[in-house]
Motif scaffolding. Structure first.
Motif, mmCIF file in Angstrom:
data_model
loop_
_atom_site.group_PDB
_atom_site.id
_atom_site.type_symbol
_atom_site.label_atom_id
_atom_site.label_comp_id
_atom_site.label_asym_id
_atom_site.label_seq_id
_atom_site.Cartn_x
_atom_site.Cartn_y
_atom_site.Cartn_z
ATOM 1 N N ARG A 1 12.688 2.162 1.891
ATOM 2 C CA ARG A 1 13.177 2.949 3.022
ATOM 3 C C ARG A 1 12.629 2.379 4.326
ATOM 4 N NH1 ARG A 1 11.625 8.283 1.874
ATOM 5 N NH2 ARG A 1 10.152 8.405 3.573
ATOM 6 N N GLY A 2 11.334 2.036 4.286
ATOM 7 C CA GLY A 2 10.716 1.447 5.461
ATOM 8 C C GLY A 2 11.393 0.143 5.849
ATOM 9 N N TRP A 3 11.769 -0.628 4.809
ATOM 10 C CA TRP A 3 12.395 -1.923 5.052
ATOM 11 C C TRP A 3 13.739 -1.761 5.757
ATOM 12 C CZ3 TRP A 3 16.706 -4.698 3.395
ATOM 13 C CH2 TRP A 3 16.618 -6.093 3.533
ATOM 14 N N GLU B 1 14.734 0.815 7.402
ATOM 15 C CA GLU B 1 14.457 1.409 8.708
ATOM 16 C C GLU B 1 14.065 0.318 9.705
ATOM 17 O OE1 GLU B 1 11.153 4.265 9.108
ATOM 18 O OE2 GLU B 1 12.699 5.742 8.669
ATOM 19 N N GLN B 2 13.203 -0.585 9.225
ATOM 20 C CA GLN B 2 12.754 -1.676 10.089
ATOM 21 C C GLN B 2 13.919 -2.537 10.551
ATOM 22 O OE1 GLN B 2 9.830 -4.181 8.376
ATOM 23 N NE2 GLN B 2 8.163 -2.741 8.684
ATOM 24 N N ARG C 1 0.846 -1.178 0.000
ATOM 25 C CA ARG C 1 0.000 0.000 0.000
ATOM 26 C C ARG C 1 0.882 1.228 0.000
ATOM 27 N NH1 ARG C 1 -4.964 -0.896 3.865
ATOM 28 N NH2 ARG C 1 -5.980 0.043 2.095
ATOM 29 N N VAL C 2 2.183 1.013 -0.158
ATOM 30 C CA VAL C 2 3.120 2.130 -0.196
ATOM 31 C C VAL C 2 3.947 1.994 -1.466
ATOM 32 C CG1 VAL C 2 3.264 2.416 2.292
ATOM 33 C CG2 VAL C 2 4.744 0.783 1.175
ATOM 34 N N GLN D 1 9.407 4.180 -0.952
ATOM 35 C CA GLN D 1 8.962 4.342 0.429
ATOM 36 C C GLN D 1 9.058 3.006 1.160
ATOM 37 O OE1 GLN D 1 4.845 5.106 0.852
ATOM 38 N NE2 GLN D 1 5.054 6.410 2.634
ATOM 39 N N GLY D 2 8.663 1.950 0.436
ATOM 40 C CA GLY D 2 8.706 0.624 1.029
ATOM 41 C C GLY D 2 10.123 0.193 1.350
#
Lengths: 335, 222
Positions: free
Chosen positions: A33-35, A37-38, A25-26, A30-31
């Motif tokens: 970066r989120g990955w 970051e996670q 949904r991103v 963005q995904g």
């Protein structure tokens, strides 16, 4: 909720039906970066979590460290023994003591003749004076020599067998041939016991590998069990994660990181233990080396071995927790 | 939006929880699910969220047949459904903010975007000032609203609630139901299992009554 916000959201309509749930949904960037970051956050949070309970973590890490330090120390011992063995093998393989009446000019001729042989690579001539100086320096019997007046030592030829003549049988033939020389007094095979020593070291190396494999299995079990307990303790959390749409990878990730940290911390502690042992043995080893006229110094774990220890321990941690996670997380799926 | 075709769910230890049940909810519809304990309300909700799979029959959600949904896609399916529980299911060792953020974190959203969405969700349930609190420091009604914020933070098209007011007094229950009504007004489909018949009648939405695993009354819809 304010009225204006409420009106703003009023226009939203549910998305059109899809035959499959949307994987993202991103956006991709963005995904990604989120990955990252996670992962960074998970690595940080799990380490912080382990350090927050120092006693429990310390005990697990100590158990892992001891199991890893044992094979690492044995490896180090063997490396050092091999170094000694190597030094011995490099020192004269065969010493040919010439008859007392043979002078140095004659000895040089013999040496030149021996160099022609296929089973000999180099020949070093140790003159009477050289022999005397060495004897004086190392034997501690210098005073007795002075009383003798003259130099009682014969000329010695130090012979290094060539590569194809290293086998015990070839060396025995060489010794026999040397002793048959009219100018020869007797030949001493130095390499023989160095070779035996090397065989023993090789046997020990096999034993060390076996021990290492067994203790790695122990580390795997320790970490697997620790992670299993952690999973049991966080069962509620895992269930909730599942319900809000966490993927299996997301749920597994903190446990895998915990396992990796356990392994890595254990590896670091094992490294320190081995370094400490090496440091404690440095002085006695130096004393011993001096007695054997050796330049030997205890070698610590080199860069490659250290990297192997730390990398291997982290990998053991990941594999151990992977096994635990695989066995104990699958139970939260739908029936 | 949600469709059950002749669905039976049998538990080996207690028999049929649902028997040959068929129903259909359209997109944006809000409906109540009533019936005694053990009538199959929770089971029905669990089938929609793929916490359970039916023994027989088909469940379609959002036009997708859940029976043929591979296991690895289940998490993505659940992200389109906000689930609310009677016991809240909050993590006591995390702050309100972190609890609400959980679905977004699980979905791999970057921190920065998460904060914005979480605050918006907390604002919707009127708990923005409590974002740093731990759930156990909150009242039961507040805890339930945290649970609701968590369910809506991912902006799912469907919200399922299982006895959301089971532990709340009438005033708090009314507050919660009013909140649900607001989500309904912005186009979210809601299915709410409840014992609170008084409120159900007061609010006059479609009501599905279950008895012993069968649909015995349906006040409206189609």
């Amino acid at each position: 909720m304010t009225a204006s916000r409420h009106r703003q959201r009023r226009g939203r309509r549910p998305p059109p039906p899809r035959s499959r749930p949307q994987r993202r949904r991103v956006g991709l960037l963005q995904g990604l970066r989120g990955w990252f970051e996670q992962h960074r956050e998970t690595a940080h949070d799990t380490l912080a979590g382990l350090l927050a309970r120092p006693l429990a973590t310390g005990m697990t890490v100590a158990a892992i460290a001891i199991a890893l330090a044992l094979p690492a120390a044995l490896y180090l011992l063997l490396t050092n023994l091999e170094q000694i063995g190597g030094e011995w093998e490099r020192s004269a393989a065969v010493s040919l003591f010439l008859a007392p009446e043979v002078d140095e000019a004659r000895a040089a001729e013999i040496a030149a003749r021996l160099r022609q042989r296929a089973d000999i690579s180099t020949v070093e001539l140790i003159s009477r004076d050289q022999g005397l100086a060495e004897f004086r320096a190392y034997s501690g019997l210098g005073g007795a020599l002075d009383q003798l007046g003259g130099n009682p030592l014969p000329v010695v030829l130090a012979l290094y067998p060539s590569a194809q003549a290293q086998s015990p049988a070839a060396l025995a033939r060489l010794v026999a041939a040397l002793e048959a020389l009219p100018e020869g007094d007797f030949a001493r095979l130095d390499a023989q016991w160095a070779q035996r020593f090397r065989a023993i070291v090789q046997l020990l190396r096999q034993a060390a590998l076996l021990l290492g494999a067994m203790l790695s299995l122990a580390v795997l079990l320790v970490i697997g069990n620790t992670i299993r307990l952690e999973i049991e303790n966080r069962r509620t959390e895992i269930t909730i994660m599942d319900l809000v749409g966490a993927t299996g990878a997301f749920v597994r990730r903190p446990f895998l990181y915990s396992g990796a940290w356990y392994g890595l911390l254990g590896g670091v502690l094992a490294w320190l233990l081995v370094a400490l042992a090496g440091w404690l043995l440095q002085a006695p080893a130096a004393r011993l080396a001096q007695l054997y006229q050796s330049e030997l110094r205890i070698q610590g774990l080199d860069l490659q071995a250290s990297a192997l220890l730390l990398g291997g321990s982290a990998l053991l941690g990941i594999v151990g927790s992977w096994i635990a996670v695989g066995r104990h997380l699958s139970q939260v799926e739908p029936s | 939006m949600i469709q059950f075709d002749h669905v039976t769910k049998r538990y080996p230890e207690r028999g049929d929880a649902l028997k040959d049940l068929s129903l259909r909810l359209t997109a944006g519809e809000m409906a109540f699910l009533t019936g005694h304990s053990g009538a199959g309300k929770s089971t029905l909700l669990k089938l929609i969220g793929l916490i359970e799979r039916p023994t027989r029959g088909q469940v379609l959600v959002n036009g997708r047949n859940l029976g043929s949904l591979p296991r690895r896609l289940i998490p993505y399916h659940r992200r389109e459904i906000g689930m609310i529980f009677q016991d809240h299911r909050l993590l006591p060792d995390r702050t309100v903010f972190d609890n609400v953020a959980l679905p977004l974190v699980a979905a791999g959203m970057p921190r920065r975007d998460i904060a914005r969405r979480v605050r918006a969700a907390l604002d919707q349930v009127g708990l923005l000032r409590l974002e740093r609190a731990r759930p156990l420091a909150l009242s039961s009604g507040e805890q339930q609203r945290v649970g609701i914020a968590r369910a809506v933070v991912g902006r799912p098209p469907i919200i399922l609630a299982d006895e959301p007011t089971g532990n709340l007094d009438p005033d708090l229950s009314r507050e919660i139901f009013t909140l649900f009504e607001r989500f309904h007004e912005v186009g979210v489909s809601l299915l709410i299992a409840t014992h609170n018949l008084e409120l159900v009648e007061e609010m006059s939405y479609r009501t599905l009554r279950l008895h012993a695993g069968r649909l015995v009354a349906d006040s409206g819809g189609w």
